[in-house]
Scaffold this motif. Sequence first.
Motif, PDB file in Angstrom:
ATOM      1  N   LEU A 411      85.265 102.169   6.575  1.00 28.12           N
ATOM      2  CA  LEU A 411      85.899 101.297   7.567  1.00 28.12           C
ATOM      3  C   LEU A 411      87.205 100.672   7.080  1.00 28.12           C
ATOM      4  O   LEU A 411      88.123 100.485   7.888  1.00 28.12           O
ATOM      5  CB  LEU A 411      84.917 100.208   7.998  1.00 28.12           C
ATOM      6  CG  LEU A 411      83.745 100.684   8.863  1.00 28.12           C
ATOM      7  CD1 LEU A 411      82.821  99.518   9.182  1.00 28.12           C
ATOM      8  CD2 LEU A 411      84.254 101.316  10.158  1.00 28.12           C
ATOM      9  N   ARG A 415      90.373 100.732   9.476  1.00 30.12           N
ATOM     10  CA  ARG A 415      91.003  99.505   9.961  1.00 30.12           C
ATOM     11  C   ARG A 415      92.473  99.448   9.560  1.00 30.12           C
ATOM     12  O   ARG A 415      93.327  98.993  10.323  1.00 30.12           O
ATOM     13  CB  ARG A 415      90.266  98.279   9.404  1.00 30.12           C
ATOM     14  CG  ARG A 415      88.864  98.087   9.941  1.00 30.12           C
ATOM     15  CD  ARG A 415      88.293  96.738   9.507  1.00 30.12           C
ATOM     16  NE  ARG A 415      86.873  96.627   9.771  1.00 30.12           N
ATOM     17  CZ  ARG A 415      86.366  96.334  10.960  1.00 30.12           C
ATOM     18  NH1 ARG A 415      87.177  96.109  11.990  1.00 30.12           N
ATOM     19  NH2 ARG A 415      85.058  96.243  11.120  1.00 30.12           N
ATOM     20  N   ALA A 418      94.315 102.092  11.674  1.00 27.52           N
ATOM     21  CA  ALA A 418      94.228 101.650  13.073  1.00 27.52           C
ATOM     22  C   ALA A 418      94.586 102.750  14.060  1.00 27.52           C
ATOM     23  O   ALA A 418      95.299 102.534  15.029  1.00 27.52           O
ATOM     24  CB  ALA A 418      95.124 100.426  13.296  1.00 27.52           C
ATOM     25  N   ASP A 441      85.817  96.892  16.235  1.00 26.94           N
ATOM     26  CA  ASP A 441      85.935  95.445  16.091  1.00 26.94           C
ATOM     27  C   ASP A 441      85.039  95.001  14.946  1.00 26.94           C
ATOM     28  O   ASP A 441      84.592  95.825  14.133  1.00 26.94           O
ATOM     29  CB  ASP A 441      85.604  94.715  17.402  1.00 26.94           C
ATOM     30  CG  ASP A 441      84.192  94.986  17.901  1.00 26.94           C
ATOM     31  OD1 ASP A 441      83.310  95.287  17.069  1.00 26.94           O
ATOM     32  OD2 ASP A 441      83.959  94.901  19.123  1.00 26.94           O
TER      33      ASP A 441
END
Length: 546
Positions: A411, A415, A418, A441
């Motif tokens: 992750l 992140r 993106a 999220d």
Amino acid sequence: MYAPFFGFGKEPFSIAPDPRFLYMSDQHREALAHLLYGLEGGGGFVLLTGEIGAGKTTVCRCFLEQVPAHCAVAYVFHPKLTVVELLQTICSEFGIPAPAHADSVKALVDALNDFLLAAHAQGRQAVLVIDEAQALSADVLEQLRLLTNLETSERKLLQIVLIGQPELRQMLARPELEQLAQRVIARYHLGALSFEETRQYIRHRLAVAGPNAAWPFDAAALARIHALSGGVPRRINLVADRALLGAYAQGLNRVDRRTVERGAAEVLGGAAAAPAPPRLAWAWAAAIGVLIVAAGWWSWQRPAALPAARVTALARGAAASAASAAAALASASATASAPSAAAVIAKAAPTPPPLPLVDDAQALIGAAEPSGAVAWRELALLWNVAIGEGEPCTAVAQAGLACFRSAGGGLPVARTLARPGLLTLRAADGSPRYALLVGLDAAQATLQVQRRRLRVPLATLAQVWRGDYATYWREPAAWRDAADAVAARAWLDRELAAAGLPGPRPLRDRVWAFQIAQGLPPDGRAGPMTLMRLARVAGTDDEPSL
């Protein structure tokens, strides 16, 4: 003519089918999904309709590029033919030698049947694609229906795809063609782009034509382009192109609303330059727009047919939201501009209901895509790139994209970058399954699996995902030419300055500082992750986001 004036490498709104400018909205992707689904339908008709200039040919081109290698394809683009002429054309497209009696329907059908049986025995599937199918006569359509009777005891031998204008739907609604209509296994009507889709379409083409060029349209001009073009891509191209030409002729580097209207009057006719709708008309436009957006969203997200009660409730909710939008616009100031009207529409649009939640790891594995190649192709569509069956990283290179893989970044990498990516999931027996990460999220991920979107708690995802993440990225042009180190350094210097790290510090030190600030492993080198993050922070990339 005007391209250098605005900083473009080439004219961004040419109607020539340049694949670099390919933009596929959610509607276009869903239309493509319907066509691809039709290949699995085992015979019958697949129907794609849309207004002139709506992008049917774009979808058809993407479809033909993704047809599996085991499919034999015949493509007919000029179908205003007699029955005999159409059969002759189909045989020619499939490479079938002309029979002795080439003007005999029976001889041509027999030759076609022999070919289809031989193809079936070899494990191949035959697909007939007919473009501009609204030009087909009733007797030719009936002959096509009869061709779908060619079959074995197991399956139909011929899959037929009809692509045409809205009149094609009306033709198939005639009583005499009811038998054919009943054999349509998938159908989709390609509508116009919404205001937001129009904005994204224009932004995409401008970014391809000149990545560093300034945005040339003010807000009122953009809204007017959408209104005058009706959201039809070809008309958008015509209006935007003529508006840029008009601004260039006046020596203006910014296109305003009046210039758009003058340009539209030249390419679309005098009615195009009519004054903007009054407040009440804007209200009705908003109401209709809300209904269209709501209906389009549901057509993309629904897994199957919804219960009648649910459909009624959705229709009532959309109508109520549309009425609210109309009331809000009707009470707006008479001097309100088009962009403010668009803002009211956006505010009044209903919030879509949540996506389906999958909180069971085995259910997620069961829904995931078993083929990595299919998942890579689906991921490429998010970049508006259609690729065939070959090695995906080689195929996307023609569109200026490259593959990036992170073996265990998990992750944090997703992140940081993106952007949508491909996740490799593991079933209980260790076999791989695939899903696209399209949203993220603090607690949940939004995954796209076999063209459906769903929510998955991160704790559930972690049970079947080991952190593998892959994605596409657009390598800067200056970086692709390893010999042009000067251009690469100049590009890096500009991007760092745009990201808030101008000179005169050495370039390596500034890269190091950027990496630390962005949570990247600091080494002072501009590798793929640094370049992707830098373009995103500097605001110079045009790639999809989570």
